[in-house]
Design a protein around this motif. Structure first.
Motif, PDB file in Angstrom:
ATOM      1  N   ASP A   1       0.852  -1.198   0.000  1.00 55.84           N
ATOM      2  CA  ASP A   1       0.000   0.000   0.000  1.00 55.84           C
ATOM      3  C   ASP A   1       0.887   1.247   0.000  1.00 55.84           C
ATOM      4  OD1 ASP A   1      -2.113  -1.750  -0.070  1.00 55.84           O
ATOM      5  OD2 ASP A   1      -2.428  -1.723   2.096  1.00 55.84           O
ATOM      6  N   ALA A   2       0.785   2.098   1.057  1.00 51.39           N
ATOM      7  CA  ALA A   2       1.541   3.354   1.020  1.00 51.39           C
ATOM      8  C   ALA A   2       2.866   3.283   1.771  1.00 51.39           C
ATOM      9  CB  ALA A   2       0.683   4.482   1.591  1.00 51.39           C
ATOM     10  N   PHE A   3       3.282   2.105   2.203  1.00 54.19           N
ATOM     11  CA  PHE A   3       4.542   2.034   2.946  1.00 54.19           C
ATOM     12  C   PHE A   3       5.523   1.016   2.358  1.00 54.19           C
ATOM     13  CE2 PHE A   3       1.459  -0.617   5.275  1.00 54.19           C
ATOM     14  CZ  PHE A   3       2.143  -1.812   5.440  1.00 54.19           C
ATOM     15  N   THR A   4       6.757   1.094   2.846  1.00 60.75           N
ATOM     16  CA  THR A   4       7.849   0.241   2.369  1.00 60.75           C
ATOM     17  C   THR A   4       8.207  -0.761   3.465  1.00 60.75           C
ATOM     18  OG1 THR A   4       8.722   2.067   1.054  1.00 60.75           O
ATOM     19  CG2 THR A   4      10.255   0.263   1.522  1.00 60.75           C
ATOM     20  N   VAL A   5       8.596  -1.961   3.062  1.00 62.41           N
ATOM     21  CA  VAL A   5       9.029  -2.987   4.013  1.00 62.41           C
ATOM     22  C   VAL A   5      10.382  -3.514   3.560  1.00 62.41           C
ATOM     23  CG1 VAL A   5       8.411  -5.140   5.165  1.00 62.41           C
ATOM     24  CG2 VAL A   5       6.618  -3.669   4.256  1.00 62.41           C
ATOM     25  N   VAL A   6      11.331  -3.564   4.484  1.00 60.47           N
ATOM     26  CA  VAL A   6      12.663  -4.106   4.187  1.00 60.47           C
ATOM     27  C   VAL A   6      13.231  -4.670   5.487  1.00 60.47           C
ATOM     28  CG1 VAL A   6      13.793  -1.851   4.540  1.00 60.47           C
ATOM     29  CG2 VAL A   6      14.925  -3.566   3.139  1.00 60.47           C
ATOM     30  N   HIS A   7      14.080  -5.692   5.381  1.00 62.56           N
ATOM     31  CA  HIS A   7      14.603  -6.280   6.616  1.00 62.56           C
ATOM     32  C   HIS A   7      15.630  -5.363   7.293  1.00 62.56           C
ATOM     33  CE1 HIS A   7      15.470  -9.412   9.491  1.00 62.56           C
ATOM     34  NE2 HIS A   7      16.755  -9.353   9.222  1.00 62.56           N
ATOM     35  N   ALA A   8      16.594  -4.881   6.519  1.00 60.63           N
ATOM     36  CA  ALA A   8      17.748  -4.199   7.127  1.00 60.63           C
ATOM     37  C   ALA A   8      17.752  -2.690   6.852  1.00 60.63           C
ATOM     38  CB  ALA A   8      19.033  -4.849   6.643  1.00 60.63           C
ATOM     39  N   THR A   9      18.310  -2.270   5.704  1.00 60.04           N
ATOM     40  CA  THR A   9      18.335  -0.847   5.380  1.00 60.04           C
ATOM     41  C   THR A   9      17.686  -0.617   4.020  1.00 60.04           C
ATOM     42  OG1 THR A   9      20.450  -0.824   4.163  1.00 60.04           O
ATOM     43  CG2 THR A   9      20.563  -0.624   6.577  1.00 60.04           C
ATOM     44  N   VAL A  10      17.210   0.600   3.794  1.00 60.96           N
ATOM     45  CA  VAL A  10      16.555   0.919   2.527  1.00 60.96           C
ATOM     46  C   VAL A  10      17.602   1.176   1.446  1.00 60.96           C
ATOM     47  CG1 VAL A  10      14.893   2.440   1.374  1.00 60.96           C
ATOM     48  CG2 VAL A  10      14.677   1.996   3.832  1.00 60.96           C
ATOM     49  N   HIS A  11      18.718   1.791   1.832  1.00 62.01           N
ATOM     50  CA  HIS A  11      19.687   2.222   0.816  1.00 62.01           C
ATOM     51  C   HIS A  11      20.559   1.091   0.300  1.00 62.01           C
ATOM     52  CE1 HIS A  11      21.907   2.444   4.572  1.00 62.01           C
ATOM     53  NE2 HIS A  11      23.029   2.416   3.883  1.00 62.01           N
ATOM     54  N   ASN A  12      20.712   0.032   1.101  1.00 61.77           N
ATOM     55  CA  ASN A  12      21.521  -1.111   0.635  1.00 61.77           C
ATOM     56  C   ASN A  12      20.997  -2.403   1.271  1.00 61.77           C
ATOM     57  OD1 ASN A  12      23.479  -2.677  -0.498  1.00 61.77           O
ATOM     58  ND2 ASN A  12      25.157  -1.292   0.020  1.00 61.77           N
ATOM     59  N   PRO A  13      19.786  -2.799   0.873  1.00 65.11           N
ATOM     60  CA  PRO A  13      19.098  -3.895   1.567  1.00 65.11           C
ATOM     61  C   PRO A  13      19.837  -5.230   1.535  1.00 65.11           C
ATOM     62  CG  PRO A  13      17.937  -3.277  -0.449  1.00 65.11           C
ATOM     63  CD  PRO A  13      18.977  -2.243  -0.219  1.00 65.11           C
ATOM     64  N   GLY A  14      20.612  -5.478   0.486  1.00 66.37           N
ATOM     65  CA  GLY A  14      21.300  -6.763   0.349  1.00 66.37           C
ATOM     66  C   GLY A  14      22.567  -6.876   1.176  1.00 66.37           C
ATOM     67  N   LEU A  15      22.994  -5.747   1.742  1.00 62.38           N
ATOM     68  CA  LEU A  15      24.208  -5.758   2.565  1.00 62.38           C
ATOM     69  C   LEU A  15      23.884  -6.094   4.021  1.00 62.38           C
ATOM     70  CD1 LEU A  15      27.164  -5.194   1.764  1.00 62.38           C
ATOM     71  CD2 LEU A  15      26.870  -2.879   2.665  1.00 62.38           C
ATOM     72  N   PHE A  16      22.622  -5.974   4.397  1.00 62.52           N
ATOM     73  CA  PHE A  16      22.136  -6.293   5.747  1.00 62.52           C
ATOM     74  C   PHE A  16      22.893  -5.534   6.845  1.00 62.52           C
ATOM     75  CE2 PHE A  16      20.937 -10.107   3.214  1.00 62.52           C
ATOM     76  CZ  PHE A  16      19.571  -9.977   3.346  1.00 62.52           C
ATOM     77  N   GLY A  17      23.034  -4.223   6.635  1.00 61.69           N
ATOM     78  CA  GLY A  17      23.585  -3.367   7.691  1.00 61.69           C
ATOM     79  C   GLY A  17      22.474  -3.012   8.667  1.00 61.69           C
ATOM     80  N   TYR A  18      22.835  -2.295   9.718  1.00 63.24           N
ATOM     81  CA  TYR A  18      21.863  -1.957  10.763  1.00 63.24           C
ATOM     82  C   TYR A  18      21.552  -0.466  10.774  1.00 63.24           C
ATOM     83  CZ  TYR A  18      22.779  -6.584  12.668  1.00 63.24           C
ATOM     84  OH  TYR A  18      22.887  -7.931  12.835  1.00 63.24           O
ATOM     85  N   ILE A  19      20.278  -0.122  10.996  1.00 55.51           N
ATOM     86  CA  ILE A  19      19.929   1.279  11.238  1.00 55.51           C
ATOM     87  C   ILE A  19      19.974   1.473  12.753  1.00 55.51           C
ATOM     88  CG2 ILE A  19      18.234   3.109  10.937  1.00 55.51           C
ATOM     89  CD1 ILE A  19      17.083   1.594   8.572  1.00 55.51           C
ATOM     90  N   GLU A  20      21.122   1.904  13.239  1.00 61.87           N
ATOM     91  CA  GLU A  20      21.308   2.036  14.686  1.00 61.87           C
ATOM     92  C   GLU A  20      21.810   3.419  15.077  1.00 61.87           C
ATOM     93  OE1 GLU A  20      22.122  -2.278  16.638  1.00 61.87           O
ATOM     94  OE2 GLU A  20      23.802  -1.419  15.555  1.00 61.87           O
ATOM     95  N   SER A  21      21.912   4.314  14.093  1.00 61.02           N
ATOM     96  CA  SER A  21      22.392   5.661  14.394  1.00 61.02           C
ATOM     97  C   SER A  21      21.679   6.632  13.462  1.00 61.02           C
ATOM     98  CB  SER A  21      23.901   5.750  14.142  1.00 61.02           C
ATOM     99  OG  SER A  21      24.153   5.576  12.758  1.00 61.02           O
ATOM    100  N   ALA A  22      21.779   7.917  13.791  1.00 57.87           N
ATOM    101  CA  ALA A  22      21.153   8.940  12.950  1.00 57.87           C
ATOM    102  C   ALA A  22      21.762   8.920  11.549  1.00 57.87           C
ATOM    103  CB  ALA A  22      21.327  10.315  13.592  1.00 57.87           C
ATOM    104  N   LEU A  23      23.054   8.659  11.481  1.00 55.43           N
ATOM    105  CA  LEU A  23      23.741   8.640  10.182  1.00 55.43           C
ATOM    106  C   LEU A  23      23.206   7.505   9.307  1.00 55.43           C
ATOM    107  CD1 LEU A  23      26.071   9.817   8.431  1.00 55.43           C
ATOM    108  CD2 LEU A  23      27.524   8.027   9.402  1.00 55.43           C
TER     109      LEU A  23
END
Ligand code: ZN
Length: 243
Positions: A109-131
Motif C-alpha cells: 500500500d503506502a509504505f515500504t518494508v525491508v529487513h535491514a536498510t533501505v539504501h543497501n538492503p542486500g548488505l544487511f547493515g543496521y539502522i542504529e544511528s542517525a547517520l
C-alpha cells in the motif's frame, strides 16, 4: 486498515503464536513480515507454514538468504552459522525455493518494508544511528517504512524542513506529523532489548498511529525445544533474558 507488522521470528513458534493471537484480538486485518522467519529456533518449518498461510507480504531477511546460499555466512558468529546449517537441513526443497524468491524490499500500500536498510538492503547493515537512518531516509520513496534486523524496537523520524533526524522508543507513535518515519518493529522470537517478551507493531492507517506491543509466552518451553533439537545452548538461554 490495521496491519500487524512483525518479523525476526527465528523459528520460535510459541512466540509467533502469542503475537498472532494478540494481533487478532487487536483487530489486525493484514499481516506484513519484515523477514527472518527462520534461523536460531527449533521450528523453522512450522513458523514458515504459519506466516505463509497469513500473508504474501514477506521480505527476505539475512537468515533466509543465508540458508539458500544467497548471503555470505562468513560474517555470522559461530552459533548463527551452526543454526543456519541446522535450519537448511530442516526445510523442504519447496520451502527453500520459496525463500530463494523472496524480495529484499516490498511496497505494501503506502509504505515500504525491508529487513535491514533501505539504501543497501542486500548488505544487511543496521539502522542504529542517525547517520545510518539518514542514508535510508534518502533512499526511501514512501513516508513510512518498517524494518527489523536489530531485534530492538525503535522509531526514527526525519523532518525534511529542518533536515533533522531523531529517534524514540515510545510505544505509541503518532504518524503523519513528520516528513518520514522508519519503524523497527523489534523481534518476535529473539528480542535483544533486555525484554524477553515477543515484540510486534500494530499499524492503524486510518488513525495514522503505530503501537508497539510486547507479548509474554512460555519462554522456558521454547528454550527446552532448542536444547532438545541439539542447537547451541546459547541460542536457548538468551531467550530468557532477551539479549
Ligand atoms: Zn534477525
Amino acid at each position: 486498515m490495521r496491519y500487524c507488522v512483525f518479523g525476526d521470528i527465528h523459528g520460535n513458534l510459541e512466540a509467533l503464536e502469542g503475537v498472532l493471537e494478540h494481533a487478532a484480538g487487536e483487530g489486525a486485518e493484514r499481516y506484513v513480515c519484515v523477514g527472518d522467519i527462520i534461523g536460531y529456533g527449533a521450528d523453522p518449518h512450522e513458523c514458515m507454514e504459519r506466516v505463509r498461510a497469513l500473508t504474501h507480504e514477506i521480505v527476505a531477511g539475512n537468515h533466509e538468504y543465508a540458508v539458500v546460499g544467497r548471503a555470505d555466512i562468513e560474517y555470522f558468529n559461530p552459533y548463527a552459522r551452526e543454526a543456519v546449517r541446522w535450519t537448511a537441513d530442516h526445510l523442504s526443497d519447496e520451502e527453500k525455493q520459496f525463500v530463494h524468491q523472496l524480495p529484499l524490499v516490498r511496497r505494501v500500500d503506502a509504505f515500504t518494508v525491508v529487513h535491514a536498510t533501505v539504501h543497501n538492503p542486500g548488505l544487511f547493515g543496521y539502522i542504529e544511528s542517525a547517520l545510518a537512518a539518514r542514508n535510508s531516509f534518502q533512499a526511501l520513496e514512501t513516508d513510512l517504512c518498517f524494518v527489523g534486523h536489530s531485534h530492538v524496537p525503535v522509531t526514527f523520524f526525519y523532518n525534511e524542513d529542518g533536515d533533522e533526524i531523531w529517534y524514540s522508543q515510545d510505544t505509541e507513535v503518532p504518524l503523519g506529523d513528520f516528513s518520514r518515519t522508519i519503524i523497527n518493529v523489534g523481534s518476535v522470537g529473539q528480542p535483544r532489548d533486555d525484554n524477553p517478551n515477543a515484540a510486534y507493531v500494530l499499524y492503524d492507517s486510518d488513525l495514522q498511529k503505530a503501537t508497539f506491543h510486547r507479548i509474554h509466552y512460555d519462554v522456558e518451553f521454547t528454550r527446552k525445544k532448542i536444547l532438545d533439537a541439539g542447537l547451541p545452548g546459547i541460542l536457548a538461554d538468551r531467550l530468557l533474558v532477551g539479549r
